[in-house]
Design a protein around this motif. Structure first.
Motif, PDB file in Angstrom:
ATOM      1  N   ASP A 196       0.832  -1.196   0.000  1.00 35.89           N
ATOM      2  CA  ASP A 196       0.000   0.000   0.000  1.00 35.89           C
ATOM      3  C   ASP A 196       0.872   1.252   0.000  1.00 35.89           C
ATOM      4  N   CYS A 197       0.439   2.244  -0.734  1.00 35.69           N
ATOM      5  CA  CYS A 197       1.121   3.531  -0.781  1.00 35.69           C
ATOM      6  C   CYS A 197       0.480   4.455   0.247  1.00 35.69           C
ATOM      7  N   ARG A 198       1.208   5.458   0.672  1.00 41.16           N
ATOM      8  CA  ARG A 198       0.673   6.387   1.666  1.00 41.16           C
ATOM      9  C   ARG A 198      -0.487   7.220   1.121  1.00 41.16           C
TER      10      ARG A 198
ATOM     11  N   CYS B 170       3.471   3.787  -8.119  1.00 40.77           N
ATOM     12  CA  CYS B 170       2.160   3.699  -7.476  1.00 40.77           C
ATOM     13  C   CYS B 170       1.100   3.836  -8.561  1.00 40.77           C
TER      14      CYS B 170
ATOM     15  N   PHE C 197       1.266  -0.341  -4.864  1.00 41.52           N
ATOM     16  CA  PHE C 197       2.294  -0.844  -5.753  1.00 41.52           C
ATOM     17  C   PHE C 197       2.013  -2.319  -5.957  1.00 41.52           C
TER      18      PHE C 197
ATOM     19  N   LEU D 185       4.602   8.483  -6.659  1.00 42.93           N
ATOM     20  CA  LEU D 185       5.655   7.812  -5.904  1.00 42.93           C
ATOM     21  C   LEU D 185       6.090   6.524  -6.583  1.00 42.93           C
ATOM     22  N   SER D 186       7.360   6.170  -6.385  1.00 41.81           N
ATOM     23  CA  SER D 186       7.916   4.934  -6.930  1.00 41.81           C
ATOM     24  C   SER D 186       8.742   4.249  -5.847  1.00 41.81           C
TER      25      SER D 186
END
Length: 134
Positions: free
Chosen positions: A87-89, A121, A94, A126-127
């Motif tokens: 999970d991304c913030r 993401c 991802f 974001l990556s």
């Protein structure tokens, strides 16, 4: 354990594994309205056929993901099949399949480089860099 379709059911709904049932319901309802055959009267036969198939696919994904026990079973099978998720913030996520990770790692190693894959993401910019050692 039940057999689920190979297609990513979260992707069918345009959702993430971290989405709540309410978020999934909202995405399902939007897609159901968009692809419902009754709303496509007068469309070309090929377009109508595609929309009906898409509607059936969305309906099947919702049926599995809306039920807590079948969703849990699907998630377990998905993890077992080699789909890595995080999970991304931002609320997105991802995801990387085991096959893609291994292929990219092998290609990098053939070039004499450290095996790593950049994963973006599915929602924000974001990556993450995923490294894999054998």
């Amino acid at each position: 354990m039940a057999e689920f379709p190979e297609k990513d059911l979260y992707a069918v709904l345009g959702a993430n594994a971290s989405d709540s049932v309410q978020q999934l319901r909202h995405k399902y309802q939007q897609l159901a309205l968009q692809f419902h055959p009754d709303r496509l009267v007068g469309e070309e036969t090929t377009q109508l056929h595609w929309a009906v198939n898409r509607f059936i696919e969305v309906e099947a994904a919702w049926r599995i993901l809306s039920d807590l026990s079948s969703r849990r079973e699907y998630d377990l099978q998905r993890r077992g099949a080699g789909v890595y998720t995080h999970d991304c913030r931002c609320g997105g996520g991802f995801s990387l399949s085991k096959e893609v990770l291994e292929e990219e790692t092998q290609l990098m190693e053939e070039d004499g480089l450290q095996g790593a894959v950049l994963v973006c993401c599915d929602t924000c910019s974001l990556s993450v860099c995923v490294t894999h050692t054998r």
